[in-house]
Design an enzyme around this catalytic site. Structure first.
Site, PDB file in Angstrom:
ATOM      1  N   GLY A 170     -16.251   2.505  -4.274  1.00 34.52           N
ATOM      2  CA  GLY A 170     -16.934   3.795  -4.156  1.00 34.52           C
ATOM      3  C   GLY A 170     -18.204   3.872  -4.974  1.00 34.52           C
ATOM      4  O   GLY A 170     -19.000   4.796  -4.809  1.00 34.52           O
ATOM      5  N   LEU A 203     -17.873  -1.030  -0.551  1.00 33.63           N
ATOM      6  CA  LEU A 203     -18.604  -0.024  -1.323  1.00 33.63           C
ATOM      7  C   LEU A 203     -18.282  -0.116  -2.811  1.00 33.63           C
ATOM      8  O   LEU A 203     -18.519   0.823  -3.571  1.00 33.63           O
ATOM      9  CB  LEU A 203     -18.298   1.387  -0.808  1.00 33.63           C
ATOM     10  N   GLY A 204     -17.756  -1.260  -3.235  1.00 39.13           N
ATOM     11  CA  GLY A 204     -17.498  -1.464  -4.656  1.00 39.13           C
ATOM     12  C   GLY A 204     -16.631  -0.374  -5.264  1.00 39.13           C
ATOM     13  O   GLY A 204     -16.988   0.202  -6.288  1.00 39.13           O
ATOM     14  N   TYR A 239       0.830  -1.206   0.000  1.00 40.44           N
ATOM     15  CA  TYR A 239       0.000   0.000   0.000  1.00 40.44           C
ATOM     16  C   TYR A 239       0.858   1.247   0.000  1.00 40.44           C
ATOM     17  O   TYR A 239       1.940   1.251   0.552  1.00 40.44           O
ATOM     18  CB  TYR A 239      -0.914   0.015   1.227  1.00 40.44           C
ATOM     19  N   GLY A 251     -23.013   5.804  -4.623  1.00 38.14           N
ATOM     20  CA  GLY A 251     -23.966   6.433  -5.530  1.00 38.14           C
ATOM     21  C   GLY A 251     -23.403   7.611  -6.298  1.00 38.14           C
ATOM     22  O   GLY A 251     -24.103   8.209  -7.130  1.00 38.14           O
ATOM     23  N   LYS A 252     -22.128   7.947  -6.076  1.00 37.75           N
ATOM     24  CA  LYS A 252     -21.599   9.168  -6.678  1.00 37.75           C
ATOM     25  C   LYS A 252     -21.345   9.065  -8.174  1.00 37.75           C
ATOM     26  O   LYS A 252     -21.075  10.068  -8.826  1.00 37.75           O
ATOM     27  CB  LYS A 252     -20.313   9.589  -5.965  1.00 37.75           C
ATOM     28  N   LEU A 271     -20.825   2.121  -4.715  1.00 33.44           N
ATOM     29  CA  LEU A 271     -21.998   1.967  -3.859  1.00 33.44           C
ATOM     30  C   LEU A 271     -22.208   3.153  -2.922  1.00 33.44           C
ATOM     31  O   LEU A 271     -23.010   3.080  -1.991  1.00 33.44           O
ATOM     32  CB  LEU A 271     -21.904   0.657  -3.069  1.00 33.44           C
TER      33      LEU A 271
END
Length: 433
Positions: A320, A317-318, A120, A324-325, A322
């Protein structure tokens, strides 16, 4: 039930007595039907340690109840149901922002579980990428907060098969430009020592194998192709034996798997039993509303009644999606899937967008954000130990942690049923070619 969970979180000495009760409660979460979905909000000033570019009048939303703690597989370690992910630190977040997230999550909210990896931040294609930088950020925070080391559970990962890697070269002193990443004895021992140096600690609570040494389909692939099998794969027994050495030396407390298959889980358990080494206690696999493949036979192998290996979902959140953005054609410039066009794009394919729109409608009906729905749903799964969240802003971090407020966010039976109906119409849409 919720009262018992809160008690477990707020009274450390009572945790052993509540271990069985907590397990029972976690297994029954998905059947809660009497409590409606609701959210309690409390606002307060943003922390002083936020970047100076943020307004001092920024308000953030915090939950009122203590974070529950649950068993991490068979380890005997109790961790919060939310784990602080760190993979953006060093690419999308500065050291100052990383420390701000740690201060808020650990000191103000009681999160006791932190996940990182030797490679990372990610993606490695980002300009200025340097492997190990995230661990360095955590290490400088631990150096500033030495009394908190025994209070937090630090999880890191050793990279699997990756020849000619900068991550492998970063294990050496002085650093080499590149070296092979493998899961042989020498590589594991060297990688662990390098992580310990960067983290500025003398032990790692949970040391995970980031991905296997052998060929497996992963990171978006889901069809096994025997023509891609490699010769010279490091025997799983050698890997387990090396992990056993690290445990005996006190350098790691427990070990876990990641991006692993049912076959792999069974082979690791068999090798551990034959060698007299402790079994793996966790598995960190992709898991979210758009990718639920874990819940089939892999969940059976990892069940408490079988190998008792707790799931640590990554990218709940997949990437990001998920949140919704990205719906309605939106392409936020700072969005991860916009900045890095070759990273996790599977969560933006047609079937995934269709499913995400349906989940957004369910969230609206339930009175919560799509991100909250997605994270709270992960918490309802009986096989989930702790869900790994990631945030690039403090507002995202607060919202993500709030999703684990068991007194304020509960998904009722109708909501869970509606989620399953969407899934039944298109299973794992992010895996559709």
């Amino acid at each position: 039930r919720l009262g018992m969970l809160s008690a477990a979180a707020s009274s450390a000495h009572s945790l052993p007595k509540l271990l069985r009760a907590t397990l029972s409660i976690r297994q029954s979460l998905s059947s809660r039907a009497s409590t409606p979905t609701t959210t309690r909000r409390i606002t307060h000033r943003a922390n002083k340690h936020l970047r100076s570019s943020r307004s001092s009048s920024t308000t953030i939303v915090a939950m009122a109840t203590a974070l529950p703690r649950v068993p991490l597989g068979s380890s005997g370690v109790m961790v919060t149901e939310v784990c602080l992910g760190t993979m953006t630190w060093g690419v999308q977040n500065t050291e100052e922002e990383a420390h701000a997230q740690l201060d808020y999550a650990v000191k103000e909210r009681g999160v006791n579980f932190i996940d990182t990896a030797e490679m990372y931040p990610v993606p490695s294609s980002a300009p200025g990428w340097k492997p190990g930088l995230t661990e360095e950020f955590i290490g400088t925070w631990l150096a500033k907060n030495p009394t908190l080391r025994s209070e937090v559970v630090i999880a890191s990962k050793v990279s699997g098969f990756n020849p000619g890697s900068e991550t492998g070269g970063n294990r050496y002193v002085p650093r080499k430009d590149s070296a092979d990443c493998r899961l042989d004895r020498e590589s594991i021992l060297m990688a662990c020592d390098a992580s310990l140096r960067r983290l500025q600690t003398d032990y790692i609570d949970l040391y995970q194998l980031h991905w296997p040494d052998r060929y497996v389909p992963g990171f978006g692939a889901n069809v096994y192709d025997p023509t891609r099998e490699r010769s010279g794969t490091v025997p799983i027994k050698e890997t387990v034996a090396a992990l056993g050495e690290l445990i005996a030396a006190g350098k790691i407390k427990h070990y876990g798997l990641s991006n692993e298959t049912t076959f792999g889980v069974c082979e690791f358990v068999r090798a551990a039993d034959e060698l007299g080494v402790a079994r793996p206690v966790s598995i960190q696999n992709s898991f979210c509303l758009l990718h639920r493949s874990f819940e089939t036979e892999l969940a059976e192998a990892c069940a408490p009644s079988n190998y008792n290996i707790g799931l640590l979902p990554w990218t709940p959140l997949g990437g990001g999606a998920l949140s919704g953005k990205y719906l309605n054609g939106a392409a936020p410039a700072e969005g991860r899937l916009v900045k890095y066009t070759k990273f996790m794009q599977r969560y933006l394919n047609g079937p995934s967008v269709d499913a995400t729109e349906k989940y957004a409608a369910i969230a609206e009906k339930a009175g919560v954000s799509l991100a909250t729905l997605s994270l709270a749903w992960c918490r309802t799964r009986w096989y989930t130990a702790s869900t790994i969240i990631g945030a690039t802003s403090m507002a995202q971090l607060v919202e993500n942690i709030n999703a684990f407020d068991t007194a304020a966010v509960v998904l009722d039976e109708d909501t869970l049923k509606a989620i399953d109906e969407v899934h039944a119409n298109c299973r794992d849409p992010c895996m559709v070619p």
